[in-house]
Design an enzyme around this catalytic site. Sequence first.
Site, mmCIF file in Angstrom:
data_model
loop_
_atom_site.group_PDB
_atom_site.id
_atom_site.type_symbol
_atom_site.label_atom_id
_atom_site.label_comp_id
_atom_site.label_asym_id
_atom_site.label_seq_id
_atom_site.Cartn_x
_atom_site.Cartn_y
_atom_site.Cartn_z
ATOM 1 N N GLU A 218 -11.130 -6.070 13.094
ATOM 2 C CA GLU A 218 -11.126 -5.793 11.655
ATOM 3 C C GLU A 218 -11.393 -7.031 10.802
ATOM 4 O O GLU A 218 -11.407 -6.955 9.585
ATOM 5 C CB GLU A 218 -9.767 -5.190 11.251
ATOM 6 C CG GLU A 218 -9.440 -3.883 11.967
ATOM 7 C CD GLU A 218 -8.193 -3.190 11.442
ATOM 8 O OE1 GLU A 218 -7.464 -3.776 10.615
ATOM 9 O OE2 GLU A 218 -7.955 -2.042 11.872
ATOM 10 N N THR B 244 -0.769 -8.104 10.167
ATOM 11 C CA THR B 244 -2.156 -7.778 10.508
ATOM 12 C C THR B 244 -3.115 -8.309 9.446
ATOM 13 O O THR B 244 -4.306 -8.424 9.684
ATOM 14 C CB THR B 244 -2.357 -6.248 10.588
ATOM 15 O OG1 THR B 244 -2.010 -5.673 9.322
ATOM 16 C CG2 THR B 244 -1.501 -5.621 11.679
ATOM 17 N N ASP C 13 2.613 8.407 2.595
ATOM 18 C CA ASP C 13 2.003 7.168 3.116
ATOM 19 C C ASP C 13 0.863 6.713 2.205
ATOM 20 O O ASP C 13 -0.117 6.123 2.655
ATOM 21 C CB ASP C 13 1.522 7.358 4.574
ATOM 22 C CG ASP C 13 1.127 6.040 5.246
ATOM 23 O OD1 ASP C 13 1.514 4.961 4.752
ATOM 24 O OD2 ASP C 13 0.413 6.097 6.263
ATOM 25 N N LYS D 8 -5.192 4.699 -1.232
ATOM 26 C CA LYS D 8 -5.211 5.882 -0.381
ATOM 27 C C LYS D 8 -5.143 7.186 -1.167
ATOM 28 O O LYS D 8 -5.670 8.201 -0.737
ATOM 29 C CB LYS D 8 -4.021 5.840 0.583
ATOM 30 C CG LYS D 8 -4.224 5.024 1.839
ATOM 31 C CD LYS D 8 -3.041 5.287 2.769
ATOM 32 C CE LYS D 8 -3.075 4.458 4.025
ATOM 33 N NZ LYS D 8 -1.889 4.737 4.865
#
Length: 697
Positions: free
Chosen positions: A60, A157, A296, A323
């Site tokens: 990524e 991450t 989420d 999102k």
Amino acid sequence: AGPTVVNTESISANSADNWLSYGKDYKEQRYSELDQINVDNVSDLNLAWSFDTDFNRGLEATPVVIDGVLYLTGNWSVVYALDAKSGKLLWKYDPKVPREWGKMACCDVVNRGVAAYEGKIIFGTLDARLIALDAATGERIWEVLTADTSVYPYTITGAPRVAKGKVFIGNGGAEYGVRGYVSAYDVNTGEQQWRFYTVPANPADGFENQAMEAAAKTWTGEWWNYGGGGTVWDAIVYDDELDQLYIGVGNGSPWNAKVRSPDGGDNLYLSSIVALNPDNGDYLWHYQETPAESWDYTATQHIMLADMAFDGQERKVIWHAPKNGFFFVIDRTNGELLSAEPYSDVNWASHYDLETGRPVETKNARYLTKAQMIRPSSMGAHNWQAMAYSPQTGLVYIPAINSLFEYKSVKNYLHEWGQWNLGVYTQQQSVSDPILAQLLTSKITQGALLAWDPVKQEAAWEVPHKLTWNGGLLATAGGLVFQGAADGDVLAFRADNGEKLWSFNANTGVMAPPVTYTVNGEQYITILAGWGGAFGLIAGLEREVAPPPSRVLTFKLGGSALALPANPLKKIHEPPVRISSDQNILEEGRSLYYAYCSACHGTEVISNGAIPDLRHLPTAFHDNFNAIVLDGVMKKAGMVGFSDVLTEEQAFAIHAYILEQANIDRERRAQSSWWVAIKTWFFKIVAAVLGFAMTFV
Ligand SMILES: O=C(O)c1cc(C(=O)O)c2c(n1)C(=O)C(=O)c1cc(C(=O)O)[nH]c1-2
Ligand SMILES: [Ca+2]
């Protein structure tokens, strides 16, 4: 010119020849002034070299490029420095992340890249360390642990950002139950400068600051027992014009707001953009995109800074496509919402009330009494894959997703340390035939390259992709937009109308955003190819070949590197016979599989190939099922034991379900090819009809 020194001034100055920070410059527009490669000659673009990393999981990272050297991260937070012209490895640094910790990453053992500053390369590790290396040699200069991982299972991450001698880093873990925050460290020593929590702790223990005291008024119940969530796992942006730091705050933990905060409340600062003073971490302003977040719906997605005319006035704004499916234009001087329009199919809210800045929710959005099909899904209408903006076209390019998810409250919430703690069932309705299941997935979740006009707040054009989970973007002055796709194609499009001009098959799904730079005056494009990430793990896709090593690919005009080798066929071991046909046991096994196994091993026990496909393992796996699944004898390989949460009976049920799926697969493969062909045609029609019906949800 002498060697480039990376610091606040040079990142702001944004030289076209280098790529000095994650989003290219502090605005994170991912636009390059380079135009050697352009609409007229892009058909001559070809591979100059490729470099195989040590693993085959999802890649990524956005490489940072300084004077012809690429610095990037691969799986397990390993850092590589490569010669940008030849692809030769200059050095490699392996932080030796314990493989057991891979299980604490919700969405693969990924890393989005490094930060560079005054001769140092700084990156976060999956086990929550922050490390600074000497850019010339790869030797470690300092290392700090950014989180107490014995209290909460944190992971990193995201790529750190740097400005004014400070490194900013957050973490992930809101699927497990953690308390989110962002911290600043001295770039020279690694000494912690400040920390800003995004959600309050137990008020009885006192508040860290006024922002936490204010936030606590918007929570109810005993949320601190579950962490609360609000992880800052991706976007952190320094505004060099206004001297502010913006963080994108994640979802609630658990997802289900009713479990987390039973008597209501907005739950600040979940799903918000928060502006901080970069010098001391003091709160400046916030805008909450999804109050009482319950799906989420993170606001961690790419924060892009811009200037634009709005109602006849020049405004400094943030462009944000989180999102939740709405494209936001926010005044970055004070957090005022200027506009929010859906860029995807959305059914949880009808629109935003610009007076109050709040969404107007639909009546079924909260799945309080029964399961509800909600758009977008937890994968988001856009995830971490970076957007790009071209000042030539005035368009923002979004790697968009159209999807839905069935949200259903768990009956009796039980918090389990180190496990997924969502308060929502992850299993979806089962589809009996695997061919139909795969076809349906492709019908009800789709990906597209979406060109969005942020002034008109509407789509300019859209190019559908074959699959759902596609890569981040790059826009260039050559009139081009570059993107990798889930089906393995690396693509170039005309930035003005989306016409496809060039493609290269990478033989593996591509998610990472491309970068461009020059070496000795010649323009190159680099992109990382390696399939995985959240959707890449969960949504298994039947494939006949093994995944290749995850790779770095670099292109130039007239490049002449050989095509990538074909991958070997996958070895399929025939499964043992079923161990139970009791429907109750199989149902229980399915539900436990979805609670504990599917996030890595895939939906319906179809894995992405890089993680073992449990239907196709040798007999020794089945013979030692409890030793592996309960006792954790394979934990050094990343497969931890689950004896703290599963009984032997439950392990048996999971095993029975896995063998059921394995034998269904074996029977399917034994069917004659004409029968499979007829069935596939029939299911294509069924999937098309069901897919069409689902568009009305
Ligand atoms: O809540 C969190 O702490 C958290 C962390 C991460 C992560 O660190 O990768 C992801 C998510 N959430 C998430 O919701 C999500 O969709 C996601 C996708 C990915 C990925 O790398 O593909 N990471 C994450
Ligand atoms: Ca999340």
